[in-house]
Scaffold this motif. Structure first.
Motif, PDB file in Angstrom:
ATOM      1  N   UNK A 120       0.830  -1.206   0.000  1.00 48.23           N
ATOM      2  CA  UNK A 120       0.000   0.000   0.000  1.00 48.23           C
ATOM      3  C   UNK A 120       0.862   1.253   0.000  1.00 48.23           C
ATOM      4  N   UNK A 121       1.961   1.200   0.754  1.00 46.35           N
ATOM      5  CA  UNK A 121       2.899   2.322   0.796  1.00 46.35           C
ATOM      6  C   UNK A 121       3.513   2.569  -0.577  1.00 46.35           C
ATOM      7  N   UNK A 122       3.856   1.502  -1.274  1.00 45.84           N
ATOM      8  CA  UNK A 122       4.442   1.631  -2.611  1.00 45.84           C
ATOM      9  C   UNK A 122       3.457   2.283  -3.574  1.00 45.84           C
ATOM     10  N   UNK A 123       2.201   1.870  -3.506  1.00 44.72           N
ATOM     11  CA  UNK A 123       1.177   2.435  -4.400  1.00 44.72           C
ATOM     12  C   UNK A 123       0.960   3.923  -4.112  1.00 44.72           C
ATOM     13  N   UNK A 124       0.838   4.277  -2.827  1.00 42.16           N
ATOM     14  CA  UNK A 124       0.632   5.674  -2.460  1.00 42.16           C
ATOM     15  C   UNK A 124       1.851   6.530  -2.804  1.00 42.16           C
ATOM     16  N   UNK A 125       3.032   5.973  -2.615  1.00 37.71           N
ATOM     17  CA  UNK A 125       4.254   6.702  -2.938  1.00 37.71           C
ATOM     18  C   UNK A 125       4.380   6.983  -4.426  1.00 37.71           C
ATOM     19  N   UNK A 126       3.953   6.014  -5.246  1.00 35.99           N
ATOM     20  CA  UNK A 126       3.993   6.212  -6.693  1.00 35.99           C
ATOM     21  C   UNK A 126       3.048   7.339  -7.110  1.00 35.99           C
ATOM     22  N   UNK A 127       1.845   7.334  -6.547  1.00 38.01           N
ATOM     23  CA  UNK A 127       0.884   8.408  -6.858  1.00 38.01           C
ATOM     24  C   UNK A 127       1.405   9.754  -6.371  1.00 38.01           C
ATOM     25  N   UNK A 128       2.021   9.764  -5.191  1.00 34.68           N
ATOM     26  CA  UNK A 128       2.586  11.007  -4.639  1.00 34.68           C
ATOM     27  C   UNK A 128       3.645  11.596  -5.571  1.00 34.68           C
ATOM     28  N   UNK A 129       4.524  10.744  -6.094  1.00 36.24           N
ATOM     29  CA  UNK A 129       5.569  11.212  -7.019  1.00 36.24           C
ATOM     30  C   UNK A 129       4.947  11.781  -8.293  1.00 36.24           C
ATOM     31  N   UNK A 130       3.930  11.091  -8.824  1.00 36.64           N
ATOM     32  CA  UNK A 130       3.293  11.561 -10.054  1.00 36.64           C
ATOM     33  C   UNK A 130       2.565  12.884  -9.844  1.00 36.64           C
ATOM     34  N   UNK A 131       1.852  13.007  -8.746  1.00 39.31           N
ATOM     35  CA  UNK A 131       1.097  14.233  -8.479  1.00 39.31           C
ATOM     36  C   UNK A 131       2.018  15.415  -8.182  1.00 39.31           C
ATOM     37  N   UNK A 132       3.126  15.152  -7.489  1.00 40.91           N
ATOM     38  CA  UNK A 132       4.029  16.241  -7.097  1.00 40.91           C
ATOM     39  C   UNK A 132       4.810  16.806  -8.273  1.00 40.91           C
ATOM     40  N   UNK A 133       4.919  16.046  -9.350  1.00 44.61           N
ATOM     41  CA  UNK A 133       5.715  16.492 -10.499  1.00 44.61           C
ATOM     42  C   UNK A 133       4.850  16.993 -11.654  1.00 44.61           C
ATOM     43  N   UNK A 134       3.568  17.191 -11.403  1.00 39.57           N
ATOM     44  CA  UNK A 134       2.677  17.714 -12.448  1.00 39.57           C
ATOM     45  C   UNK A 134       2.873  19.227 -12.609  1.00 39.57           C
ATOM     46  N   UNK A 135       2.765  19.757 -13.825  1.00 37.66           N
ATOM     47  CA  UNK A 135       2.864  21.213 -14.010  1.00 37.66           C
ATOM     48  C   UNK A 135       1.812  21.946 -13.175  1.00 37.66           C
ATOM     49  N   UNK A 136       2.232  22.956 -12.474  1.00 38.50           N
ATOM     50  CA  UNK A 136       1.314  23.727 -11.648  1.00 38.50           C
ATOM     51  C   UNK A 136       1.130  23.166 -10.256  1.00 38.50           C
ATOM     52  N   UNK A 137       1.668  21.971  -9.981  1.00 40.88           N
ATOM     53  CA  UNK A 137       1.584  21.373  -8.651  1.00 40.88           C
ATOM     54  C   UNK A 137       2.982  21.271  -8.049  1.00 40.88           C
ATOM     55  N   UNK A 138       3.042  20.979  -6.762  1.00 40.31           N
ATOM     56  CA  UNK A 138       4.321  20.806  -6.078  1.00 40.31           C
ATOM     57  C   UNK A 138       4.118  19.911  -4.860  1.00 40.31           C
ATOM     58  N   UNK A 139       5.189  19.659  -4.133  1.00 43.08           N
ATOM     59  CA  UNK A 139       5.084  18.873  -2.906  1.00 43.08           C
ATOM     60  C   UNK A 139       4.113  19.496  -1.916  1.00 43.08           C
TER      61      UNK A 139
END
Length: 350
Positions: free
Chosen positions: A153-172
């Motif tokens: 579950x941690x791996x799945x959430x971490x993957x989504x976190x990386x994808x969302x944080x690197x989207x244009x207009x978004x950040x950590x």
């Protein structure tokens, strides 16, 4: 005296200070990791031919240091890009950082952090597996099943976190990445907490079995503070919790706790591997060896009344002759071994 500082508000200034502070902590943590890596490699290289697992651990620590080096270098590159290369970006350096999270260096930074955390979680899970296999493999499978599910579950959430944080207009620090990032670190911390409890439980059970047969000093090792902290990587859990709370609240201090928790996690991993390489950690032979020791504590037949000059020297005592006598009433022999035994030999004629 005229003011020459930045024109941003106090919150932005504090945020940038913590950002730079996090970069400094990263450098300190990396230096500690580099020293531990060199020490680990020395032990692992020496034992690589006698123990097959040493080659795997040697590759693991090398991968760990390579990723940590990349993470530290990217962090330095990001600071240089923000405060030097784009000093006059409209809105200031921090505005530039938030607006450019999709740049390669920022994506690599987040992904590297995620991979380092995942590898460290795998290490403590492996230690839990090794400790519980001393009971039986079936029990070990049952015990680690729950932590494995949390890790997935941690791996799945971490993957989504990386994808969302690197989207244009978004950040950590955008709303959606913070939600996934908090969930990710909560599950990662849960893996460490659950594994810590399981490791301490196994050590406590083994300690109780030791106390049933041997004096308390023989069981002291298994519940020592060093054994618990190093074997379970509890060092990371404390700082990860501090990061999760500050990150969920979007407090700028989370940047310092993030770098501290990541460094502590890697350092804890090196300490675990160092104990394994030195042969001081719990292995699959620990329970067997201890049980063997308890089962071989034996005493020979009762000895005849004989006075020994010194009990401190476990050397062989032979041919004790009295002047004028031609025979020995007894022959006493102290055999040096891991458990000193006194062997009685019946009287013989010389």
């Amino acid at each position: 005296m005229p003011y020459y500082g930045p024109l941003e508000d106090s919150d932005t200034i504090f945020l940038e200070r913590t950002f730079l502070g996090g970069g400094f902590v990263t450098g300190v943590g990396y230096g500690v990791q580099l020293v531990l890596y060199v020490i680990c490699v020395q032990y692992l290289w020496r034992e690589r031919k006698r123990r097959r697992a040493m080659g795997f651990l040697l590759a693991y620590v090398t991968l760990l240091l390579s990723l940590s080096s990349l993470w530290a270098a990217i962090g330095t590159w990001t600071i240089e890009d923000i405060y030097i290369n784009n000093r006059n970006y409209p809105g200031g350096p921090w505005t530039y950082f938030l607006a450019t999270q999709n740049l390669p260096e920022n994506v690599i930074f987040i992904v590297t952090l995620f991979v380092l955390t995942f590898l460290s979680d795998l290490l403590v899970l492996w230690r839990c597996w090794v400790i519980w296999t001393t009971t039986s493999r079936l029990v070990a499978y049952v015990i680690v099943a729950f932590p494995v599910l949390i890790l997935l579950a941690s791996f799945a959430l971490g993957t989504i976190w990386c994808l969302q944080s690197s989207q244009p207009g978004l950040s950590l620090y955008s709303k959606i990445p913070i939600a996934f990032g908090t969930s990710y670190y909560v599950t990662s911390l849960s893996v460490n907490v659950v594994v810590t409890v399981l490791i301490v439980l196994r050590l406590a059970l083994h300690r109780r079995s030791i106390l049933e047969n041997l004096p308390p000093e023989h069981a002291r090792h298994y519940l020592s503070v060093a054994a618990i902290v190093v074997e379970s990587a509890a060092l990371y859990s404390f700082f990860a919790l501090a990061f999760i709370i500050s990150y969920a609240l979007n407090n700028p201090i989370n940047q310092i706790f993030l770098t501290i928790s990541s460094s502590c996690q890697q350092i804890a991993g090196y300490l675990i591997i160092l104990r394994v390489a030195q042969g001081r950690s719990w292995s699959t032979n620990t329970l067997t060896a201890t049980t063997g020791v308890l089962s071989t504590v034996k005493f020979s037949a009762p000895m005849a009344s004989t006075q020994i000059e010194s009990d401190r020297n476990p050397v062989r005592v032979k041919d004790i002759e009295a002047e004028g006598n031609t025979s020995l009433p007894t022959k006493l022999e102290a055999v040096p071994s891991s458990h000193s035994r006194l062997i009685y030999t019946p009287p013989t004629q010389i």
